[in-house]
Design an enzyme around this catalytic site. Structure first.
Site, mmCIF file in Angstrom:
data_model
loop_
_atom_site.group_PDB
_atom_site.id
_atom_site.type_symbol
_atom_site.label_atom_id
_atom_site.label_comp_id
_atom_site.label_asym_id
_atom_site.label_seq_id
_atom_site.Cartn_x
_atom_site.Cartn_y
_atom_site.Cartn_z
ATOM 1 N N HIS A 77 -9.802 -5.190 -2.744
ATOM 2 C CA HIS A 77 -8.362 -5.479 -2.418
ATOM 3 C C HIS A 77 -8.987 -5.831 -1.529
ATOM 4 O O HIS A 77 -9.661 -5.414 -0.710
ATOM 5 C CB HIS A 77 -7.796 -3.857 -2.736
ATOM 6 C CG HIS A 77 -8.129 -2.756 -2.335
ATOM 7 N ND1 HIS A 77 -9.135 -2.247 -2.723
ATOM 8 C CD2 HIS A 77 -8.484 -2.625 -1.238
ATOM 9 C CE1 HIS A 77 -9.283 -0.925 -2.323
ATOM 10 N NE2 HIS A 77 -9.748 -1.213 -1.267
ATOM 11 N N ASN A 117 -13.003 -2.759 2.166
ATOM 12 C CA ASN A 117 -13.630 -1.697 2.880
ATOM 13 C C ASN A 117 -14.968 -2.065 1.212
ATOM 14 O O ASN A 117 -13.913 -2.259 0.202
ATOM 15 C CB ASN A 117 -12.956 -0.437 2.233
ATOM 16 C CG ASN A 117 -12.125 -0.032 3.390
ATOM 17 O OD1 ASN A 117 -12.508 -0.544 5.027
ATOM 18 N ND2 ASN A 117 -11.113 0.309 3.859
ATOM 19 N N HIS A 139 -6.465 -6.036 2.034
ATOM 20 C CA HIS A 139 -6.005 -5.634 2.598
ATOM 21 C C HIS A 139 -5.502 -5.891 3.798
ATOM 22 O O HIS A 139 -6.380 -7.073 4.616
ATOM 23 C CB HIS A 139 -6.342 -3.850 4.236
ATOM 24 C CG HIS A 139 -6.962 -2.792 3.117
ATOM 25 N ND1 HIS A 139 -6.004 -1.660 3.187
ATOM 26 C CD2 HIS A 139 -7.879 -2.900 2.463
ATOM 27 C CE1 HIS A 139 -7.321 -0.634 2.306
ATOM 28 N NE2 HIS A 139 -8.026 -1.006 1.900
ATOM 29 N N ASP A 154 0.633 -0.938 -0.035
ATOM 30 C CA ASP A 154 -0.237 -0.181 0.085
ATOM 31 C C ASP A 154 1.076 1.207 0.121
ATOM 32 O O ASP A 154 1.994 1.360 0.572
ATOM 33 C CB ASP A 154 -0.792 0.245 1.471
ATOM 34 C CG ASP A 154 -1.974 1.254 1.450
ATOM 35 O OD1 ASP A 154 -3.361 0.764 1.335
ATOM 36 O OD2 ASP A 154 -1.825 2.030 1.010
HETATM 37 P P1 5GP Z 1 -9.556 1.693 0.490
HETATM 38 O O1 5GP Z 1 -9.828 2.742 0.768
HETATM 39 O O2 5GP Z 1 -10.538 1.368 -1.511
HETATM 40 O O3 5GP Z 1 -9.867 0.377 1.319
HETATM 41 O O4 5GP Z 1 -7.786 1.205 0.354
HETATM 42 C C1 5GP Z 1 -7.487 1.870 -0.832
HETATM 43 C C2 5GP Z 1 -6.050 1.797 -0.568
HETATM 44 O O5 5GP Z 1 -5.052 1.861 -1.919
HETATM 45 C C3 5GP Z 1 -5.466 2.940 0.262
HETATM 46 O O6 5GP Z 1 -4.786 2.310 1.573
HETATM 47 C C4 5GP Z 1 -4.719 3.288 -0.704
HETATM 48 O O7 5GP Z 1 -3.870 3.836 0.338
HETATM 49 C C5 5GP Z 1 -4.312 2.760 -1.836
HETATM 50 N N1 5GP Z 1 -3.536 3.266 -2.511
HETATM 51 C C6 5GP Z 1 -4.065 3.828 -3.037
HETATM 52 N N2 5GP Z 1 -3.294 5.053 -4.728
HETATM 53 C C7 5GP Z 1 -2.885 3.581 -4.253
HETATM 54 C C8 5GP Z 1 -1.290 3.968 -5.622
HETATM 55 O O8 5GP Z 1 -1.290 4.094 -6.381
HETATM 56 N N3 5GP Z 1 -0.158 2.850 -5.138
HETATM 57 C C9 5GP Z 1 -0.437 1.646 -4.148
HETATM 58 N N4 5GP Z 1 0.242 1.329 -3.932
HETATM 59 N N5 5GP Z 1 -1.320 1.799 -2.903
HETATM 60 C C10 5GP Z 1 -2.791 3.066 -3.168
#
Ligand code: 5GP
Ligand code: ZN
Length: 108
Positions: free
Chosen positions: A99, A86, A101, A30
């Site tokens: 995804h 999420n 985590h 992440d």
């Molecule tokens: P969500 O809130 O959708 O469950 O989590 C999205 C996750 O994607 C977040 O923890 C954020 O830090 C990660 N993320 C967003 N953009 C990027 C990116 O460009 N590269 C990587 N490796 N992670 C990302």
């Protein structure tokens, strides 16, 4: 999904620190880690969220959960880790490509 951020990572158009991949799934660190180890495990095929999965995705979803501990072990989380998915805007989802985590702190 050409404009999806995680599809771009799958295609190598956006760099990411990949920790595991096979034909079906990709795992990468992440970009804003919430723990010393924090990677995301995604299907390579675009699936928006758990809300859009169907019965046909059962094997893939099972594979993701089954793989999580082995990748986590390789990343030093053999003693344990947290997982989260999420789902939907109301569930705090920011990137609309499914995804898992995986987060934790290597012990010892
Ligand atoms: P969500 O809130 O959708 O469950 O989590 C999205 C996750 O994607 C977040 O923890 C954020 O830090 C990660 N993320 C967003 N953009 C990027 C990116 O460009 N590269 C990587 N490796 N992670 C990302
Ligand atoms: Zn996607």
């Amino acid at each position: 999904m050409s404009d999806c951020l995680f599809c771009k990572i799958v295609r190598g158009e956006i760099p990411a620190k990949i920790v595991y991949q096979d034909d079906d799934v990709l795992a990468f660190n992440d970009i804003r880690p919430a723990a010393p180890v924090h990677f995301l495990l995604i299907p390579k095929r675009h699936i928006e969220s758990l809300l859009t999965t169907t019965e046909q995705d059962q094997a893939l979803l099972g594979k993701m959960l089954a793989l999580a501990p082995s990748i986590a072990r390789e990343q030093g989380l053999g003693e344990g880790f947290k997982t989260a998915i999420n789902t939907g805007l109301a569930g705090g989802q920011e990137v609309f490509h499914l995804h898992l985590h995986v987060l934790g702190t290597p012990q010892g």
